[in-house]
Design a protein around this motif. Structure first.
Motif: not given
Ligand SMILES: [Zn+2]
Length: 225
Positions: A210-212, A107-109, A202-204, A51-53
């Motif tokens: 720091a994302d997801g 997935i990039e949110v 989460a990527h983090q 999971l990414h943001e």
């Molecule tokens: Zn990421």
């Protein structure tokens, strides 16, 4: 890939067009002019859903940036809840998740993440948590994903894990202020970096990002069954 089975909304898995679950609309790189990101052939079994943001405001901005850098991600979840597919989820390895690239789908949110990046967008925020990156030290808040995004995510991720043979489990779900990332995630002298157990992460959780983390918590609390 057969083109006779054209559907108006399809994911691409194992060279097949796959109709997404009800309530999820997908555009793809075959029929909808979405960019196909750089990839190589997957040779290791899929084990992780990452999971990414984006820390940006738009899906277009995310696509442009990934193309320019030569990186990629399988799916992008736009602010309106629509999904775009940029590679074969099963067969294509893309550069998005450090030591998990070979074994993951990502997935990039699209989420500004920080108020400073949201600018004048109309967003809702949470006070910063232990995982929150705050580029503005005077404004310690996290920008929430949209309701439409959260709805899509909660339908799509468990469904895809089932389709792709990834356990719908949360091996890093217990992380906290005291254990923020997986032990051994930093590059060791031999180049080894620890990987989480199979599941949704989460990527983090395993890299210097720091994302997801909000998305992970949301899925843990909002999973049907
Ligand atoms: Zn990421």
């Amino acid at each position: 890939m057969s083109t006779e089975e054209r559907t108006t909304s399809a994911l691409i898995i194992n060279s097949n067009f796959v109709v997404p679950p009800d309530g999820v609309i997908v555009t793809n790189f075959v029929f909808d002019n979405e960019p196909q990101f750089k990839s190589r052939v997957r040779t290791k079994p899929l084990q992780h859903f990452v999971l990414h943001e984006t820390a940006g405001r738009t899906a277009v901005g995310c696509k442009t940036s990934l193309l320019r850098k030569g990186y990629g991600v399988h799916l992008i979840l736009a602010r309106d809840g629509g999904v775009s597919c940029h590679g074969d989820l099963a067969n294509d390895v893309m550069v998005h998740a450090n030591q998990l690239n070979d074994t993951s789908v990502g997935i990039e949110v699209v989420n500004p993440y920080a108020p400073k990046i949201a600018g004048k967008m109309n967003v809702q925020t949470l006070p910063a948590q232990w995982w929150t990156w705050c580029p503005d030290r005077e404004d310690r808040r996290y920008v929430l994903p949209s309701q439409a995004q959260l709805k899509t995510l909660s339908i799509l991720v468990p469904w895809l894990c089932d389709k792709l043979g990834i356990p719908y489990e949360f091996p890093t779900g217990h992380f906290s202020k005291k254990l923020r990332k997986i032990k051994g995630w930093r590059k060791a002298p031999l180049g080894w970096r620890a990987k989480p157990a199979p599941g949704v992460v989460a990527h983090q959780d395993f890299a210097s990002h720091a994302d997801g983390r909000f998305l992970l918590g949301y899925l843990m609390q909002n999973t049907a069954n």
